[in-house]
Design a protein around this motif. Structure first.
Motif, PDB file in Angstrom:
ATOM      1  N   ARG A 109      10.245  -0.764   7.524  1.00 54.84           N
ATOM      2  CA  ARG A 109      11.344  -0.236   6.707  1.00 54.84           C
ATOM      3  C   ARG A 109      11.042  -0.262   5.224  1.00 54.84           C
ATOM      4  O   ARG A 109      11.592   0.510   4.458  1.00 54.84           O
ATOM      5  N   GLU A 110      10.150  -1.138   4.773  1.00 57.41           N
ATOM      6  CA  GLU A 110       9.833  -1.257   3.344  1.00 57.41           C
ATOM      7  C   GLU A 110       8.564  -0.507   2.951  1.00 57.41           C
ATOM      8  O   GLU A 110       8.201  -0.482   1.781  1.00 57.41           O
ATOM      9  N   SER A 111       7.874   0.115   3.911  1.00 54.83           N
ATOM     10  CA  SER A 111       6.566   0.720   3.625  1.00 54.83           C
ATOM     11  C   SER A 111       6.692   1.988   2.785  1.00 54.83           C
ATOM     12  O   SER A 111       7.625   2.773   2.942  1.00 54.83           O
ATOM     13  N   LEU A 112       5.712   2.166   1.893  1.00 54.10           N
ATOM     14  CA  LEU A 112       5.639   3.375   1.078  1.00 54.10           C
ATOM     15  C   LEU A 112       4.961   4.479   1.876  1.00 54.10           C
ATOM     16  O   LEU A 112       4.339   4.227   2.912  1.00 54.10           O
ATOM     17  N   TYR A 113       5.064   5.709   1.370  1.00 54.75           N
ATOM     18  CA  TYR A 113       4.393   6.825   2.042  1.00 54.75           C
ATOM     19  C   TYR A 113       2.894   6.584   2.006  1.00 54.75           C
ATOM     20  O   TYR A 113       2.332   6.222   0.976  1.00 54.75           O
ATOM     21  N   LYS A 114       2.234   6.773   3.122  1.00 51.38           N
ATOM     22  CA  LYS A 114       0.798   6.518   3.224  1.00 51.38           C
ATOM     23  C   LYS A 114       0.043   7.827   3.369  1.00 51.38           C
ATOM     24  O   LYS A 114       0.248   8.572   4.311  1.00 51.38           O
ATOM     25  N   HIS A 115      -0.839   8.106   2.410  1.00 53.84           N
ATOM     26  CA  HIS A 115      -1.761   9.242   2.541  1.00 53.84           C
ATOM     27  C   HIS A 115      -2.932   8.770   3.391  1.00 53.84           C
ATOM     28  O   HIS A 115      -3.562   7.766   3.079  1.00 53.84           O
ATOM     29  N   GLY A 116      -3.212   9.476   4.455  1.00 54.83           N
ATOM     30  CA  GLY A 116      -4.278   9.037   5.348  1.00 54.83           C
ATOM     31  C   GLY A 116      -3.764   8.017   6.345  1.00 54.83           C
ATOM     32  O   GLY A 116      -2.568   7.850   6.540  1.00 54.83           O
ATOM     33  N   ARG A 117      -4.682   7.303   6.952  1.00 52.76           N
ATOM     34  CA  ARG A 117      -4.322   6.368   8.017  1.00 52.76           C
ATOM     35  C   ARG A 117      -3.869   5.021   7.459  1.00 52.76           C
ATOM     36  O   ARG A 117      -4.453   4.502   6.519  1.00 52.76           O
ATOM     37  N   SER A 118      -2.844   4.473   8.094  1.00 55.65           N
ATOM     38  CA  SER A 118      -2.375   3.138   7.736  1.00 55.65           C
ATOM     39  C   SER A 118      -3.327   2.106   8.327  1.00 55.65           C
ATOM     40  O   SER A 118      -3.992   2.366   9.326  1.00 55.65           O
ATOM     41  N   THR A 119      -3.398   0.940   7.711  1.00 53.79           N
ATOM     42  CA  THR A 119      -4.320  -0.095   8.182  1.00 53.79           C
ATOM     43  C   THR A 119      -3.548  -1.262   8.795  1.00 53.79           C
ATOM     44  O   THR A 119      -2.350  -1.423   8.562  1.00 53.79           O
ATOM     45  N   MET A 120      -4.247  -2.087   9.548  1.00 55.61           N
ATOM     46  CA  MET A 120      -3.641  -3.281  10.137  1.00 55.61           C
ATOM     47  C   MET A 120      -3.173  -4.244   9.042  1.00 55.61           C
ATOM     48  O   MET A 120      -2.234  -4.994   9.234  1.00 55.61           O
ATOM     49  N   ARG A 121      -3.843  -4.212   7.917  1.00 55.73           N
ATOM     50  CA  ARG A 121      -3.457  -5.096   6.816  1.00 55.73           C
ATOM     51  C   ARG A 121      -2.106  -4.681   6.224  1.00 55.73           C
ATOM     52  O   ARG A 121      -1.284  -5.510   5.867  1.00 55.73           O
ATOM     53  N   GLU A 122      -1.892  -3.368   6.110  1.00 61.92           N
ATOM     54  CA  GLU A 122      -0.641  -2.864   5.515  1.00 61.92           C
ATOM     55  C   GLU A 122       0.543  -2.993   6.473  1.00 61.92           C
ATOM     56  O   GLU A 122       1.654  -3.309   6.060  1.00 61.92           O
ATOM     57  N   LEU A 123       0.305  -2.689   7.756  1.00 61.44           N
ATOM     58  CA  LEU A 123       1.347  -2.701   8.786  1.00 61.44           C
ATOM     59  C   LEU A 123       2.532  -1.800   8.438  1.00 61.44           C
ATOM     60  O   LEU A 123       3.662  -2.069   8.818  1.00 61.44           O
ATOM     61  N   GLY A 124       2.261  -0.718   7.704  1.00 60.07           N
ATOM     62  CA  GLY A 124       3.328   0.221   7.373  1.00 60.07           C
ATOM     63  C   GLY A 124       3.627   1.172   8.505  1.00 60.07           C
ATOM     64  O   GLY A 124       4.760   1.604   8.702  1.00 60.07           O
ATOM     65  N   LEU A 125       2.587   1.499   9.271  1.00 56.09           N
ATOM     66  CA  LEU A 125       2.729   2.399  10.406  1.00 56.09           C
ATOM     67  C   LEU A 125       1.756   1.936  11.475  1.00 56.09           C
ATOM     68  O   LEU A 125       0.570   1.781  11.202  1.00 56.09           O
ATOM     69  N   MET A 126       2.265   1.675  12.650  1.00 53.90           N
ATOM     70  CA  MET A 126       1.409   1.250  13.758  1.00 53.90           C
ATOM     71  C   MET A 126       1.704   2.094  14.977  1.00 53.90           C
ATOM     72  O   MET A 126       2.844   2.499  15.206  1.00 53.90           O
TER      73      MET A 126
END
Length: 197
Positions: A151-168
């Protein structure tokens, strides 16, 4: 992740509407001129989602039929299942606020545009048991898997990473092994050098 948004993983074709208009995720325009003209409407600016040729999001050949459609010059209009929006005013917003902004934008579309766009359905899940139950339900209904959006993640250009956990993505897959028994080296590349989008 507390109160994350979970979506069923739709096996369609990704489409975005950024500065260069309605394109695939590679920023290449689709061959289908009818859809490109329709979705190039500035009211769709910033939308990001998955195209499907039918409203049945669990059709077993959904990716194949949608891919076939986008590669045709003409044809009927698909459905755009949008799940994010990227505009100057939303770029630094957390995902929950972007999703709410997107829902408002879709609700304000004229009816003739709105019939081909919908916000992808989602559920708010908190515990690991809820996530597991939701994922099993998605698989049993014929979806490809499950998407988690923090819910707090910013828009991600490209693939999200396990470190960010913005999109899994949670997707079932099988693995296998093989043995390489030979290698034939290509000694010359005669392709014309080009730059992509």
């Amino acid at each position: 992740v507390s109160q994350s948004r979970y979506f069923s993983k739709i096996d369609g074709v990704r489409a975005v509407h950024f500065e260069n208009g309605f394109t695939g995720r590679s920023l290449k325009p689709f061959k289908n001129r009818w859809a490109t003209e329709f979705f190039n409407n500035p009211l769709f600016r910033g939308f990001d989602g998955e195209l499907t040729y039918t409203t049945t999001l669990t059709a077993p050949d959904l990716c194949r039929t949608t891919t076939s459609w986008v590669n045709e010059i003409t044809g009927g209009l698909p459905f755009w299942n949008v799940f994010d929006i990227l505009l100057p005013e939303t770029e630094r917003l957390p995902y929950l606020e972007r999703l709410q902004y997107l829902q408002t934008k879709v609700a304000m579309l004229p009816e003739e545009l709105q019939v081909h766009v919908k916000v992808a359905p989602y559920e708010v899940l908190i515990t690991l048991d809820q996530i597991e139950d939701y994922h099993i339900k998605n698989l049993s209904r014929g979806y490809e898997g499950t998407i988690l959006r923090g819910r707090e993640s910013l828009y991600k250009h490209g693939r999200s990473t396990m470190r960010e956990l913005g999109l899994m993505r949670i997707k079932e897959f099988s693995d296998d092994c093989g043995e390489v028994i030979g290698l034939l080296e290509a000694e010359e590349n005669g392709n014309l050098a080009v730059r992509n989008e």
